[in-house]
Design an enzyme around this catalytic site. Structure first.
Site, PDB file in Angstrom:
ATOM      1  N   ASP A 123       0.919  -1.242   0.064  1.00 55.02           N
ATOM      2  CA  ASP A 123      -0.090  -0.029   0.028  1.00 55.02           C
ATOM      3  C   ASP A 123       0.789   1.330  -0.025  1.00 55.02           C
ATOM      4  OD1 ASP A 123      -2.334  -1.548   0.235  1.00 55.02           O
ATOM      5  OD2 ASP A 123      -2.084  -1.626   2.427  1.00 55.02           O
TER       6      ASP A 123
HETATM    7  N1  URA Z   1      -1.326  -5.890   3.853  1.00 59.12           N
HETATM    8  C1  URA Z   1      -1.904  -4.616   3.979  1.00 59.12           C
HETATM    9  O1  URA Z   1      -2.915  -4.307   4.327  1.00 59.12           O
HETATM   10  N2  URA Z   1      -1.113  -3.931   3.298  1.00 59.12           N
HETATM   11  C2  URA Z   1       0.093  -3.900   2.714  1.00 59.12           C
HETATM   12  O2  URA Z   1       0.746  -3.118   1.959  1.00 59.12           O
HETATM   13  C3  URA Z   1       0.619  -5.260   2.623  1.00 59.12           C
HETATM   14  C4  URA Z   1      -0.284  -6.286   3.217  1.00 59.12           C
END
Ligand code: URA
Length: 235
Positions: free
Chosen positions: A103
């Protein structure tokens, strides 16, 4: 393949720089100066020396990036900073892409490569490639949180594979190990427990740890050993 392509594939120059340097007499093939960028060379047989350094031909490139917050795991974005911008031009030109997404606000280990097959396989849930994330969360995790992660949580109509939650003693931080990568998976797992992730960082991918020498935004090539580990996990 062309001499200028071999030089740029080795990561020591862009294609344009390689061609100009060859014309300027800065490359030898089997000990002889070659000034034609389009001269055909065989990477397996010919010895190419560029600016005094013998080149090792790399069919694929594998990079470890310490992803900073605020960057999207994309190869292109019109409005937001994206991870490919953090790599030098000769790598951007090779068309490197991230092996799985983090993310925008997630930091840490992002492997990037132009080896599409390995990337695809490493991400397949069937290969069970483990990724470990460190986290902090808003509220202390309840005593049954580990069991809920281990049982395989249901998120909407998706069933997660068993995951390993290892909280710190105050249960406000810790690590989560996943073998898959559903959309916002860890954030959604914490929401399922009426909690909220306040920071998330990937520590390892397929057992390859983020190099602590890399500051956010820095990258390095994977070592031979790390490439072997990645290929073994994916194949
Ligand atoms: N899980 C999430 O919620 N975000 C990420 O970036 C990776 C795993």
């Amino acid at each position: 393949m062309r001499l200028d392509k071999l030089i740029s594939d080795a990561g020591v120059a862009t294609r344009k720089e390689a061609a100009a340097a060859v014309r300027a007499g800065q490359a030898t093939v089997n000990g002889t100066v070659v000034r034609e960028p389009d001269r055909k060379v065989d990477p397996g047989r010919d010895t190419v020396v560029f600016r005094g350094t013998p080149l090792v031909y790399r069919q694929f490139v594998y990079v470890m990036l310490n992803k900073p917050a605020g960057y999207v795991s994309a190869t292109d974005d019109r409005s937001l900073p994206y991870v490919l911008e953090l790599l030098p031009p000769e790598y951007r030109k090779r068309g490197l892409f991230p092996v799985g997404r983090l993310d925008r606000d997630t930091t840490g280990l992002l492997i990037m490569t132009d080896d599409g097959q390995t990337a695809h396989r490493a991400l397949s849930p069937r290969r069970h490639v483990e990724k470990v994330y460190s986290f902090t969360c808003l509220a202390p995790l309840p005593p049954d949180a580990e069991a809920a992660f281990a049982a395989g949580m249901t998120l909407g109509d998706e069933i997660c594979k068993p995951a390993r939650l290892s909280p710190s003693p105050d249960r406000l931080s810790g690590t989560v190990a996943l073998t898959e990568g559903k959309y916002h998976q860890i954030k959604r797992m914490f929401e399922r427990l009426d909690n909220k992730i306040t920071s998330l960082s990937r520590e390892t991918f397929a057992g390859i740890p983020l190099d602590p020498a890399l500051a956010p935004g820095e990258w390095r090539d994977l070592t031979e050993e790390e490439i072997k580990t990645l290929l073994a996990a994916a194949n």
